[in-house]
Design a protein around this motif. Structure first.
Motif, PDB file in Angstrom:
ATOM      1  N   THR A 257      10.544 -13.858 -29.827  1.00  0.00           N
ATOM      2  CA  THR A 257      10.634 -14.191 -28.411  1.00  0.00           C
ATOM      3  C   THR A 257      11.999 -14.830 -28.179  1.00  0.00           C
ATOM      4  O   THR A 257      12.391 -15.769 -28.883  1.00  0.00           O
ATOM      5  CB  THR A 257       9.537 -15.183 -28.000  1.00  0.00           C
ATOM      6  N   GLY A 259      14.594 -16.578 -25.376  1.00  0.00           N
ATOM      7  CA  GLY A 259      14.710 -17.222 -24.078  1.00  0.00           C
ATOM      8  C   GLY A 259      16.036 -16.886 -23.428  1.00  0.00           C
ATOM      9  O   GLY A 259      17.099 -17.086 -24.026  1.00  0.00           O
ATOM     10  N   LYS A 291       9.707  -9.862 -26.810  1.00  0.00           N
ATOM     11  CA  LYS A 291       9.798 -10.168 -25.388  1.00  0.00           C
ATOM     12  C   LYS A 291      10.971 -11.090 -25.089  1.00  0.00           C
ATOM     13  O   LYS A 291      11.399 -11.879 -25.926  1.00  0.00           O
ATOM     14  CB  LYS A 291       8.498 -10.787 -24.871  1.00  0.00           C
ATOM     15  N   VAL A 293      11.992 -13.925 -22.306  1.00  0.00           N
ATOM     16  CA  VAL A 293      11.371 -14.782 -21.301  1.00  0.00           C
ATOM     17  C   VAL A 293      12.446 -15.613 -20.610  1.00  0.00           C
ATOM     18  O   VAL A 293      13.525 -15.826 -21.146  1.00  0.00           O
ATOM     19  CB  VAL A 293      10.305 -15.707 -21.938  1.00  0.00           C
ATOM     20  N   LYS A 294      12.117 -16.069 -19.401  1.00  0.00           N
ATOM     21  CA  LYS A 294      13.008 -16.970 -18.662  1.00  0.00           C
ATOM     22  C   LYS A 294      12.332 -18.333 -18.611  1.00  0.00           C
ATOM     23  O   LYS A 294      11.534 -18.607 -17.706  1.00  0.00           O
ATOM     24  CB  LYS A 294      13.279 -16.423 -17.267  1.00  0.00           C
TER      25      LYS A 294
END
Length: 475
Positions: A257, A259, A291, A293-294
């Protein structure tokens, strides 16, 4: 025989593989490198201290070792450069500034120099840098203005300015810079290169520092792991030094993941061109990891301001330590910036140190729930070659994406994310957790390949000898 276009498009690993199988001659490579210096360095002002005879002699010795399969290390015969501020026996240190007079001839190698030599690398020159390493530019009262091969009127970034310009102009295969607020990542972004600021201490340097790191700069992210292993590890001269660690996780990239931060909640507004290329880089990263993500986490204050204060104090100390006859040769813009520190009390220092600590806490919080971060390197693409930065009152103001990770010690890589409408490079930063440097550079390599599936544009080719722009700059 290999030609400069082919050489400048090679990775370090491909070059040394050619040395080993006999398809590439270290002497031919050195001849090409020295010819390229002669052709372009007058225009870009990136290098000094070139000793052609010694370099050719070293290349001749390297060739003899490859013939007998006795190469002394993984960079045997590879032409490299080092920053002005990195000591090397017999080479002169200026720290970019006329404030230091004629400079100092080193009598001892800094740890990165020592390790380059042990690996067989051939140090061909030193790289120019701005005064005190305290502007994100190529403007130096001693060396003059360093110019960007992607456009000679544009800035190279700094403070590892000459390293960025020389690599972009096809000179050498890698360079050792140093980074206190972004000083390898900024020129990598301006010049279309790759650079690593390691976990603090993983590449030993002197004088020992808890915020300044030595770091490799090269054309391709795929070379960074090799260079980390060559340069990294514990050294007696650096009390903060650490071993190069194995990856903290063996999880494949498609489980990660990441960011994505297009801003940190403070600092200059991010330019549309940067946001556009950052968005495309995030899409490329999404093809690699599970993924993107924000995250909601942002800094709740301007975390750059205490960093700026700490750099002011550093600049003031260097300025007053210089001789009275030379210190005012420092650019007046820098003097105006850091002279505020002359009046500071213990309360002032305590206040910015508290701000630094708060910034580190909030930087650590950015990693909650993610394995890596992706950000722009800078909020802007570039600025004129003659400028020290984008803000005359704060020459490192555009370091808002980079400087916080010097304070926190996290490793960070810059790669070329794309070109803007003017054809100027825009950098993308990937940041890892502390001690996860190896996985970080591998992820950066994968992202670079995803962004440039047909191969990244060769940085060297924007500057062609005898073009009108080139001729106007050297005449």
């Amino acid at each position: 025989m290999i030609q400069i276009k082919e050489l400048s498009g090679m990775t370090v690993s491909a070059l040394t593989a050619g040395y080993r199988d006999g398809s590439i001659d270290p002497m031919n490579v050195m001849e090409l490198t020295l010819r390229q210096i002669a052709d372009v360095n007058r225009a870009i002002n990136a290098l000094y201290g070139v000793d052609a005879d010694t370099a050719m002699s070293a290349a001749r010795a390297s060739k003899a070792r490859y013939v007998t399969s006795t190469a002394i290390g993984p960079l045997d015969g590879v032409p490299v450069t080092i920053k002005d501020s990195v000591h090397a026996v017999g080479m002169r240190w200026h720290h970019g500034s006329a404030a230091h007079g004629d400079g100092v001839v080193a009598t001892r190698d800094a740890p990165p120099t020592e390790r380059l030599k042990a690996s067989g690398a051939i140090i061909i020159a030193k790289c120019t840098m701005p005064d005190y390493g305290l502007s994100g530019s190529g403007v130096s009262s001693y060396h003059g203005i360093v110019r960007n091969p992607w456009g000679l009127s544009w800035n190279t970034g700094g403070s590892s300015a000459g390293a960025g310009a020389s690599l972009a102009a096809g000179i050498g295969m890698m360079s050792v810079g140093s980074d206190i607020a972004g000083s390898v990542r900024l020129p990598a972004s301006h010049c279309g290169l790759a650079a690593l600021k390691p976990t603090q201490g993983m590449i030993a340097h002197t004088p020992a520092s808890d915020v300044r790191s030595a770091g490799p700069m090269t054309r391709y992210a795929s070379d960074l792991e090799l260079l980390l292993n060559v340069l990294g590890g514990v050294h007696d001269d650096d009390r903060f030094s650490l071993p190069v660690t194995t990856p903290t996780s063996q999880a494949p990239f498609n489980t990660l993941t990441v960011g994505a931060y297009a801003d940190f909640g403070f600092g200059p507004k991010v330019e549309p061109s940067v946001l556009d290329i950052f968005g495309k880089a995030c899409n490329a990263m999404a093809s690699i990891c599970e993924k993107i993500v924000k995250p909601a986490a942002r800094y709740n204050f301007d975390a750059y301001l205490p960093i700026d204060a700490s750099l002011k104090l550093r600049g003031w100390r260097e300025y007053i330590a210089a001789s009275a006859e030379n210190r005012d040769k420092t650019p007046q813009q820098l003097i105006d910036w850091f002279s505020e520190a002359r009046h500071w009390t213990a309360d002032n220092v305590t206040a910015f140190e508290r701000g630094l600590a708060a910034g580190v806490t909030q930087t650590n919080a950015l990693f909650e729930g993610v394995d890596f971060l992706i950000t722009p390197v800078m909020p802007i693409v570039n600025f004129p070659a003659e400028a020290l930065g984008i803000d005359p009152a704060m020459p490192l103001r555009h370091c808002t994406f980079t400087a916080t990770f010097n304070q926190s010690g996290h490793p960070a890589v810059s790669i070329c994310g794309g070109l803007d409408a003017r054809g100027l490079p825009v950098g993308i930063q990937i940041v890892g957790r502390r001690f996860d440097d190896v996985r970080l550079v591998r992820l950066a390599t994968a992202l670079e390949a995803a962004i440039w599936p047909d191969g990244r544009p060769a940085a060297f080719w924007p500057l062609q000898p005898h073009t009108s722009q080139f001729v106007s700059m050297i005449n």
